[in-house]
Design a protein around this motif. Structure first.
Motif, PDB file in Angstrom:
ATOM      1  N   ASP A  11      51.322  65.593  27.559  1.00  0.00           N
ATOM      2  CA  ASP A  11      52.493  65.505  28.060  1.00  0.00           C
ATOM      3  C   ASP A  11      52.705  66.312  29.297  1.00  0.00           C
ATOM      4  O   ASP A  11      52.996  67.633  28.934  1.00  0.00           O
ATOM      5  N   HIS A  12      53.170  65.750  30.256  1.00  0.00           N
ATOM      6  CA  HIS A  12      53.496  66.430  31.483  1.00  0.00           C
ATOM      7  C   HIS A  12      55.107  66.730  31.588  1.00  0.00           C
ATOM      8  O   HIS A  12      55.716  65.605  31.269  1.00  0.00           O
ATOM      9  N   ASP A  13      55.650  67.862  32.047  1.00  0.00           N
ATOM     10  CA  ASP A  13      57.158  68.057  32.142  1.00  0.00           C
ATOM     11  C   ASP A  13      57.393  67.428  33.526  1.00  0.00           C
ATOM     12  O   ASP A  13      57.300  68.464  34.387  1.00  0.00           O
ATOM     13  N   TRP A  14      57.369  66.450  33.796  1.00  0.00           N
ATOM     14  CA  TRP A  14      57.417  65.880  35.230  1.00  0.00           C
ATOM     15  C   TRP A  14      58.702  66.393  35.830  1.00  0.00           C
ATOM     16  O   TRP A  14      59.037  66.672  37.018  1.00  0.00           O
ATOM     17  N   VAL A  15      60.043  66.647  34.933  1.00  0.00           N
ATOM     18  CA  VAL A  15      61.167  66.994  35.596  1.00  0.00           C
ATOM     19  C   VAL A  15      60.930  68.352  36.235  1.00  0.00           C
ATOM     20  O   VAL A  15      61.413  68.805  37.232  1.00  0.00           O
ATOM     21  N   GLN A  16      60.123  69.346  35.506  1.00  0.00           N
ATOM     22  CA  GLN A  16      59.892  70.770  35.858  1.00  0.00           C
ATOM     23  C   GLN A  16      58.838  70.839  37.130  1.00  0.00           C
ATOM     24  O   GLN A  16      58.826  71.328  38.107  1.00  0.00           O
ATOM     25  N   ILE A  17      58.115  69.989  36.969  1.00  0.00           N
ATOM     26  CA  ILE A  17      57.022  69.519  38.137  1.00  0.00           C
ATOM     27  C   ILE A  17      57.645  69.334  39.495  1.00  0.00           C
ATOM     28  O   ILE A  17      57.357  69.710  40.570  1.00  0.00           O
TER      29      ILE A  17
END
Ligand SMILES: [Zn+2]
Ligand SMILES: [Zn+2]
Length: 158
Positions: A11-17
């Protein structure tokens, strides 16, 4: 199916990215990134069809702008393939991988770089250019299409 290897499906933390890139983490951007992460090599139209159920107000034009922005920022990779009028997108950006495409059904699979870094082949003459990458698409016939073709041939014999 053409799912990426397990180590890419974490799971990627897209918000952070997005924030790390100085971009606003809008619901639309996060949803598009998440969709592409689970459906690599989708074009804008496919992304639109895939996210419109959860984003009722999104338009195809908005999806086009989002994938343009995200690929411009290097968050997704834009790939163009033979026989495909529209660009495809994927979130697997951290390596120099290539693609294998079936010439019958058009399915696309990832394949690791032959050498491990870009460019994995050197031209016989660079024509004075500094080579950045070699865009390689292997083309073949997938097992499904191969078995359909051989079944068809048997039927033709009768
Ligand atoms: Zn095929
Ligand atoms: Zn890929």
């Amino acid at each position: 199916m053409s799912q990426p290897p397990a180590d890419h499906s974490c799971d990627h933390d897209w918000v952070q990215i997005l924030r790390d890139k100085g971009l606003r983490a809008t619901v639309q951007r996060v949803t598009v990134l998440d969709y592409l992460h689970h459906h690599p090599h989708a074009d804008a139209e496919t992304v639109f069809q895939g996210v419109r159920s959860s984003l009722s107000t999104i338009s195809l034009q908005a999806v086009h702008l989002i994938v343009q922005d995200l690929s411009g920022e290097g968050l997704i990779r834009r790939i163009s393939l033979p026989d495909s009028a529209s660009a495809r997108y994927e979130t697997r950006i951290e390596d120099n991988h290539h693609h294998i495409q079936c010439i019958r059904c058009g399915r696309i699979e990832d394949v690791d770089c032959v050498v491990g870094h870009a460019p994995c082949i050197e031209p016989s003459d660079t024509r004075g250019m500094r080579i950045v990458e070699a865009s390689i698409v292997f083309r073949g016939i997938c097992r499904d299409c191969e078995s359909v073709a051989s079944k068809g041939m048997k039927n033709d014999d009768r």
